[in-house]
Scaffold this motif. Sequence first.
Motif, PDB file in Angstrom:
ATOM      1  N   ASN A 190      24.066  62.442  58.032  1.00  0.00           N
ATOM      2  CA  ASN A 190      23.116  63.493  57.686  1.00  0.00           C
ATOM      3  C   ASN A 190      23.163  64.615  58.716  1.00  0.00           C
ATOM      4  N   LEU A 191      24.151  65.496  58.574  1.00  0.00           N
ATOM      5  CA  LEU A 191      24.285  66.624  59.485  1.00  0.00           C
ATOM      6  C   LEU A 191      23.305  67.723  59.089  1.00  0.00           C
ATOM      7  N   SER A 192      22.887  68.497  60.072  1.00  0.00           N
ATOM      8  CA  SER A 192      21.962  69.604  59.811  1.00  0.00           C
ATOM      9  C   SER A 192      22.703  70.884  59.456  1.00  0.00           C
ATOM     10  N   PHE A 193      24.010  70.779  59.274  1.00  0.00           N
ATOM     11  CA  PHE A 193      24.829  71.939  58.910  1.00  0.00           C
ATOM     12  C   PHE A 193      25.905  71.482  57.929  1.00  0.00           C
ATOM     13  N   LYS A 203      17.726  75.762  65.460  1.00  0.00           N
ATOM     14  CA  LYS A 203      17.076  77.020  65.851  1.00  0.00           C
ATOM     15  C   LYS A 203      16.899  77.960  64.652  1.00  0.00           C
ATOM     16  N   GLY A 204      17.323  77.526  63.474  1.00  0.00           N
ATOM     17  CA  GLY A 204      17.101  78.318  62.277  1.00  0.00           C
ATOM     18  C   GLY A 204      18.286  79.128  61.788  1.00  0.00           C
ATOM     19  N   TYR A 205      19.442  78.978  62.423  1.00  0.00           N
ATOM     20  CA  TYR A 205      20.635  79.692  61.963  1.00  0.00           C
ATOM     21  C   TYR A 205      21.231  78.974  60.759  1.00  0.00           C
ATOM     22  N   LYS A 206      21.924  79.732  59.923  1.00  0.00           N
ATOM     23  CA  LYS A 206      22.679  79.131  58.813  1.00  0.00           C
ATOM     24  C   LYS A 206      24.065  78.815  59.346  1.00  0.00           C
ATOM     25  N   VAL A 207      24.338  77.556  59.577  1.00  0.00           N
ATOM     26  CA  VAL A 207      25.549  77.138  60.293  1.00  0.00           C
ATOM     27  C   VAL A 207      26.537  76.438  59.371  1.00  0.00           C
ATOM     28  N   TYR A 208      27.777  76.855  59.485  1.00  0.00           N
ATOM     29  CA  TYR A 208      28.890  76.173  58.837  1.00  0.00           C
ATOM     30  C   TYR A 208      29.834  75.710  59.946  1.00  0.00           C
TER      31      TYR A 208
END
Length: 267
Positions: free
Chosen positions: A41-44, A25-30
């Motif tokens: 290949n994680l998106s965060f 959704k476009g958040y910068k996630v840690y």
Amino acid sequence: MSKVVLITGASSGIGKSIAIFLSEKGYKVYGTSRNPKNKENLSFELVALNVLKIDTIKSAVDLVVQKEGRLDVLVNNAGMGITGPVEDTPTDEMRAVFNTNLFGAIDVMKAALPHMRTQKTGLIINVTSIAGYMGLPFRGLYSASKGALELVTEAMSMEVKSLGIHVVNVAPGDFATNIAAGRYHTPVFKNSAYKEKYQANLDLMDAHVDSGMDTIEMAKAIHKIINTKKPKLHYKVGDFMQKFSIVLKRILPDRVYEKLLMNHYKL
């Protein structure tokens, strides 16, 4: 500007689902894990954090703030399960579940709050459990630890509101995750007074998890809360009967409600 989100316990299950959904959704996630392995290949980004070790908590929170300059949302999701009759469960294991589910969550909040105070804004979402609203047989310690976090959430919400920070909790019901594999299971002792009923309930718990809701529903709920200007204090995510059980507890006499639970768990 994308909101910066830190999610504890994000290497699997509900936490991982929330992390993937929010990053898409476009958040910068840690996300955090005790032993992060970014092989897939994680998106965060996955960072090291053990809720039982304060130095790792501080390092993880500081890392996010140093890299992003802020921390907008903390999702306190890391936790552990425990099953067993109260009488048969080792007290050290009881302390361990409280150290993770309650004190660990508190320590993460204590690390995040100074940064949120500086920003004069922030959102903390504590993942509790529908089980935290009632004492469930053979899950009494789990219920107690999650119920305690619910009450701490209520107290902290009042303490930090004037600082521009919201604290809420989300109580999931049964979800299809690998939580059963990570639970501490008190052994079914041969000479236990609870042997047959405890074993039957272990089988029932595993069946409930296997037939639970998709974790994406929790991710959607978290996303909705983040985008709510004035979030509620308590949220529940589960099937109708699980959420309705909380309503029944409020309106029924104690022993009538107890009888309903005992019938459900065949006690």
